[in-house]
Structure formats: structure tokens, C-alpha cells
Design an enzyme around this catalytic site. Structure first.
Site, PDB file in Angstrom:
ATOM      1  N   LYS A 152      13.367  12.251   3.096  1.00 39.96           N
ATOM      2  CA  LYS A 152      11.931  12.473   2.881  1.00 39.96           C
ATOM      3  C   LYS A 152      11.596  13.856   3.442  1.00 39.96           C
ATOM      4  CE  LYS A 152       7.615   9.894   3.028  1.00 39.96           C
ATOM      5  NZ  LYS A 152       7.161  10.206   1.688  1.00 39.96           N
TER       6      LYS A 152
HETATM    7  N1  PMP Z   1       8.967   7.807  -3.550  1.00 38.16           N
HETATM    8  C1  PMP Z   1       8.503   8.984  -3.093  1.00 38.16           C
HETATM    9  C2  PMP Z   1       8.992  10.235  -3.705  1.00 38.16           C
HETATM   10  C3  PMP Z   1       7.576   9.001  -2.040  1.00 38.16           C
HETATM   11  O1  PMP Z   1       7.115  10.177  -1.581  1.00 38.16           O
HETATM   12  C4  PMP Z   1       7.140   7.785  -1.469  1.00 38.16           C
HETATM   13  C5  PMP Z   1       6.147   7.798  -0.347  1.00 38.16           C
HETATM   14  N2  PMP Z   1       4.866   8.147  -0.803  1.00 38.16           N
HETATM   15  C6  PMP Z   1       7.639   6.580  -1.997  1.00 38.16           C
HETATM   16  C7  PMP Z   1       8.562   6.633  -3.014  1.00 38.16           C
HETATM   17  C8  PMP Z   1       7.226   5.272  -1.414  1.00 38.16           C
HETATM   18  O2  PMP Z   1       7.782   5.141  -0.129  1.00 38.16           O
HETATM   19  P1  PMP Z   1       7.089   4.262   1.011  1.00 38.16           P
HETATM   20  O3  PMP Z   1       6.887   2.918   0.426  1.00 38.16           O
HETATM   21  O4  PMP Z   1       8.076   4.264   2.125  1.00 38.16           O
HETATM   22  O5  PMP Z   1       5.805   4.919   1.347  1.00 38.16           O
END
Ligand code: PMP
Length: 293
Positions: A152
Site C-alpha cells: 500500500k
Molecule cells: N484496493 C486498493 C487499491 C485500495 O487502495 C484499497 C483501500 N482503499 C482497497 C483495495 C481496500 O482495502 P481495505 O479494505 O483494506 O481498505
């Protein structure tokens, strides 16, 4: 007080006071990592899962976070506490830090740690009731051997270019494919389809971020007796689905009712989605790290 921003150990209550140096490589090169976390009912939801992912992202990009996980946990809780908010959104960012105008990360002596506790609203309220219209984007998700989507990182230009495509054609979200043409995820959310009462979501190796909300929904669904598959999906599987929805910390669970002009199911949020959402609402009210007790 309803806003608190931690920057390298100092807490600020005004946006304009929470500043970083323009030589910070998070700004100059997107060199850094982040997490988005929600607070429900005075509890930080899935805090340890977010911290685990943060430290894994840091390891991947060879960034040593100046706080250990327990110090970071306390800093997050303290930042929330100072807002007095019971419902909030936390943005946790760690950049490579201040360097010179070249790329060299070795010149950044100390990573910058930022924790913002504020509010977020990603989609209009009516979209949660009526559902989103999505399109398939021509911008592909990063290949895992260029920038692995499981990190991330602060490099979101790939997703932002897809988002721009989405808006340009008047849709509300975009589905991104991986370089083999399989469905990866939406621009910042994971995707699920429901077909004959069975849930399917693409596996992490399809070039997506393994979302914490995604994993929570998988657990919820299995706990409710659903069969959940992590299997490659083509865009055709989305068109032919009975139901489709997106998941993310910021977006939570949001239904998709149309994809590339094809109506999904009967064009309304489906019964399985609604059951999943109800359960999600229940667990977010009761689980998580308590801030105020
Ligand atoms: N994919 C991407 C590219 C993201 O940036 C996110 C977070 N906004 C998600 C999926 C979802 O992840 P999470 O459920 O951990 O927020």
C-alpha cells in the site's frame, strides 16, 4: 475538537499547522506507504490488521518505521482520542522522509510519520442505497513485478488515471483489469460478485491490494454459511453476476448495479449484499480497539 494530526510526535488541531518539508520524498516521489483505518462507535476497527499491513509494506520498500508497532498503536489511539470523535477515519502515512532532489532514499535520514484523524465520505449517500454504475478502465493495474499492488504505497497514479477515465465517461467507479485481462479490483476498492448464492472475489495474485474489508467480508460470509471462492474473474463474470459489490475501509460495502452499460441482476442492491452489509454494520459497532476506555 474534531480534527487531530500527528506529525513526527507532535499533535496539531489545525490543518495548516500540520506541515511537512517540500523535500520530503513522499511528496517528491511518492516514496512511502499508508493505511486508511476507520473508527466506529469509539473503537478502531481492525487496527492490528492495518498495522500488520503497514509494517509489511514498509519491509517491502525497505523503509524502517521509527516507531515500533506498539508505539504506533498508541500514537494512533492517542490521535483519535484527542479528536473526541466516535466515528472517524484515520490516515496513517509513513514517507521515506526528507532528502535531496535526487531519488536516492539513502539520503533520507528519518522517515516522516503522519497520522490524520478526520472524517471521510467517498460516495454520495444515495449511491449506497441505489448502487454504482461502473465501467472497465483501459488503464491496467500494475504488474506485480513492477510495483506490487499488495504494497500500500503512496504511488496511486495508476489508480488515479483509472479514476479519471471513469469520470470522463460519467460513471461512478472503474473496474481495473490486470495485465492478463482478468478483473483485479476497483480504483481503490476490492470487488465481489454473487452468483447462485456463492461469493467470488479475485485472489491477491490477480494484482490487487488484499483489502482488510475484503477479508472481513470473506469471514462474515463464511460465518453466515456462504461458499466464498477466491478465483479469477473475467469482466464477463461481472456482467453475468446476480449481484456485485465493492469493499474498502473508506467505501465500506457499496453495491454495483451496472457495468459497462449491462445491468447486473435486477439492477438493485441484492439480498445477499444487504445481508452482508447488515452483519458488517453489526460487527463494526462492537469490535475493535476501544479508544475512550
Ligand atoms: N484496493 C486498493 C487499491 C485500495 O487502495 C484499497 C483501500 N482503499 C482497497 C483495495 C481496500 O482495502 P481495505 O479494505 O483494506 O481498505
Amino acid at each position: 475538537m474534531s480534527l487531530c494530526i500527528y506529525v513526527d510526535g507532535k499533535f496539531h488541531t489545525k490543518r495548516e499547522d500540520a506541515t511537512v518539508c517540500v523535500y520530503d520524498h513522499g511528496l517528491l516521489y511518492g516514496d512511502g506507504i499508508f493505511e486508511g483505518i476507520r473508527v466506529y462507535n469509539g473503537r478502531v476497527f481492525k487496527l492490528d490488521e492495518h498495522l500488520t499491513r503497514l509494517y509489511e509494506s514498509a519491509k517491502s520498500i525497505m523503509l524502517t518505521i521509527p516507531l515500533n508497532a506498539s508505539e504506533m498503536r498508541s500514537a494512533v489511539v492517542e490521535t483519535v482520542k484527542r479528536t473526541g470523535l466516535k466515528e472517524a477515519y484515520i490516515r496513517l502515512v509513513v514517507t521515506r522522509g526528507v532528502g535531496d532532489l535526487g531519488l536516492d532514499p539513502r539520503k533520507c535520514s528519518k522517515p516522516t510519520v503522519i497520522i490524520i484523524c478526520d472524517q471521510i465520505a467517498l460516495y454520495a449517500k444515495e449511491k449506497y442505497e441505489k448502487g454504482l454504475r461502473v465501467v472497465t478502465c483501459s488503464t491496467r493495474r500494475n504488474r506485480p513485478d513492477s510495483l506490487n499492488s499488495e504494497i500500500k504505497s503512496l504511488n496511486y497514479l495508476n489508480n488515479i488515471l483509472a479514476k479519471i477515465e471513469t469520470f470522463r465517461v460519467g460513471a461512478e467507479e472503474g473496474i481495473m483489469l490486470n495485465d492478463s485481462g482478468y478483473v483485479s479490483e476497483a480504483t481503490a476498492d476490492n470487488i465481489f460478485v454473487v452468483k447462485h448464492g456463492r461469493l467470488t472475489t479475485p485472489p491477491a495474485f490477480m494484482g490487487l491490494l488484499e483489502g482488510i474489508t475484503r477479508n472481513t467480508v470473506i469471514d462474515i460470509a463464511r460465518g453466515m454459511g456462504y461458499k466464498v471462492l477466491e478465483m479469477p474473474l473475467s469482466i464477463n463474470d461481472v456482467y453475468a453476476a446476480d449481484e456485485c459489490f465493492l469493499t474498502g475501509t473508506g467505501a465500506e460495502l457499496i453495491p454495483v448495479i451496472e457495468s459497462d452499460g449491462r445491468q447486473i441482476g435486477d439492477g438493485k442492491p441484492g439480498p445477499n449484499f444487504l445481508r452482508m452489509l447488515e452483519r458488517y454494520r453489526e460487527i463494526t459497532r462492537t469490535e475493535g480497539v476501544s479508544v475512550y476506555s
